[in-house]
Design an enzyme around this catalytic site. Structure first.
Site, PDB file in Angstrom:
ATOM      1  N   GLN A   1      38.423  23.899 -47.306  1.00  0.00           N
ATOM      2  CA  GLN A   1      38.311  22.527 -47.800  1.00  0.00           C
ATOM      3  C   GLN A   1      36.964  22.326 -48.488  1.00  0.00           C
ATOM      4  OE1 GLN A   1      40.833  20.300 -47.760  1.00  0.00           O
ATOM      5  NE2 GLN A   1      39.558  18.878 -48.896  1.00  0.00           N
TER       6      GLN A   1
ATOM      7  N   LYS B   1      47.226  17.890 -44.418  1.00  0.00           N
ATOM      8  CA  LYS B   1      47.781  19.228 -44.659  1.00  0.00           C
ATOM      9  C   LYS B   1      48.475  19.764 -43.410  1.00  0.00           C
ATOM     10  CE  LYS B   1      44.470  19.900 -48.332  1.00  0.00           C
ATOM     11  NZ  LYS B   1      43.152  20.354 -48.791  1.00  0.00           N
TER      12      LYS B   1
ATOM     13  N   ASP C   1      45.162  27.576 -53.031  1.00  0.00           N
ATOM     14  CA  ASP C   1      44.559  26.520 -53.863  1.00  0.00           C
ATOM     15  C   ASP C   1      44.605  26.874 -55.353  1.00  0.00           C
ATOM     16  OD1 ASP C   1      43.578  24.138 -52.740  1.00  0.00           O
ATOM     17  OD2 ASP C   1      41.858  25.161 -51.834  1.00  0.00           O
TER      18      ASP C   1
HETATM   19  N1  GUN Z   1      38.737  19.017 -52.060  1.00  0.00           N
HETATM   20  C1  GUN Z   1      39.300  18.084 -52.850  1.00  0.00           C
HETATM   21  N2  GUN Z   1      40.467  18.539 -53.346  1.00  0.00           N
HETATM   22  C2  GUN Z   1      40.649  19.781 -52.841  1.00  0.00           C
HETATM   23  C3  GUN Z   1      41.675  20.755 -52.984  1.00  0.00           C
HETATM   24  O1  GUN Z   1      42.668  20.582 -53.682  1.00  0.00           O
HETATM   25  N3  GUN Z   1      41.498  21.909 -52.285  1.00  0.00           N
HETATM   26  C4  GUN Z   1      40.404  22.128 -51.522  1.00  0.00           C
HETATM   27  N4  GUN Z   1      40.314  23.300 -50.900  1.00  0.00           N
HETATM   28  N5  GUN Z   1      39.437  21.257 -51.369  1.00  0.00           N
HETATM   29  C5  GUN Z   1      39.558  20.082 -52.038  1.00  0.00           C
END
Ligand code: GUN
Length: 282
Positions: free
Chosen positions: A95, A51, A118
């Site tokens: 996350q 990211k 998200d």
């Molecule tokens: N963990 C696995 N996929 C994601 C996601 O798309 N966003 C977040 N925040 N955590 C994750």
């Protein structure tokens, strides 16, 4: 045909970089995405690194905030409150997964919905299911984008989604339904799974088990979207939920792992961050 999420992502990021380059003159600054990583789960560390890298490519300011796995829920909520109040922060991503002593539900609900890049906040989820404007969750958004770019007609098709998670299975089912597919959601308790999946003209697999979908479960000409990111127990290499080598000859369209859905998820996160940023100035 193999859909390269990597190539499509590169094109999308290049277009976004051009747009973001105009922001300082237009808005006085670039978007700022704050990513919170609790603990040191290797998969999470790798996602968060991806990211940050994508942010740099697009010209988005990224701050990755790391906290020990021992952080209390109260402390994490206080950090989110701080980022919510910070006018210079446009997107907040926590996350997942979080350590067991912290309620993911509480944490997600604490994020200012306007900064929920998200699309996990209950207000965004409700808006999605009511077909109201909202921030779409990144993986489902990326999947629909890949299908559209590949020229896959969704309307009227039999779509089967394996997996019913809040992050992928449920929202991608809703988006496929909104595109007028006939959608079946299969899961670990589904009986005669292979019978169900053989009906699929579009098969989306998000269960997190290496090579779970075998050739006998897929019909000739199906479109297969593999959301899995697993380690192959035999080779130790990254692999999807789909046995790619066995299914690729049968499928009309298929996504690889790595280089398929994963990069699209991150690219859609960049898009969501830009959308949240621009919404501030409307
Ligand atoms: N963990 C696995 N996929 C994601 C996601 O798309 N966003 C977040 N925040 N955590 C994750």
């Amino acid at each position: 045909m193999i859909i390269s999420g990597k190539e499509l992502s590169a094109k999308m990021k290049a277009a976004m970089a051009e747009e973001v380059a105009t922001f300082p003159a237009k808005y006085g600054r670039v978007p700022h995405l704050a990513v919170i990583l609790v603990g040191d789960n290797p998969a999470s560390v790798s996602y968060v690194t991806g990211k940050a890298k994508a942010s740099a490519e697009v010209g988005i300011h990224n701050s990755t905030i790391r906290r020990e796995a021992t952080i209390t829920e109260e402390e994490l909520l206080a950090l989110i409150a701080e980022l919510n109040a910070d006018e210079g922060v446009d997107g907040i991503l926590v996350q997942l997964p979080l350590p067991k002593h912290i309620s993911e539900e509480k944490v997600i609900a604490a994020i200012d919905v306007r900064k929920d890049v998200d699309g996990f906040h209950p207000s965004n989820v409700a808006a999605l299911w009511q077909k109201q404007p909202c921030t779409l969750p990144c993986t489902p958004k990326g999947i629909i984008r890949m299908l559209q770019t590949a020229g896959v007609e969704i309307a009227g098709k039999e779509a089967v989604v394996i997996g019913r998670s809040n992050i992928v299975g449920l929202p991608v089912s809703k988006l496929l339904l909104d595109q007028n597919a006939t959608v079946t959601i299969a899961h670990s308790r589904t009986k005669n799974l292979a019978e169900v999946t053989r009906r699929a003209e579009i098969l989306v697999v998000a269960i997190g088990r290496p090579k779970f979908v075998t050739a006998d479960m897929v019909s000739e000409g199906a479109v297969v979207i593999d959301v899995g990111v697993n380690r192959d127990p035999e080779t130790g290499k990254l692999c999807g939920d789909v046995d790619f080598a066995a299914i690729e000859p049968k499928a009309s369209v298929i996504t690889p792992v790595p280089g398929g859905v994963g990069p699209m998820t991150i690219t859609c996160l960049m898009e969501n961050t830009i959308e949240c940023f621009k919404a501030k100035f409307e």
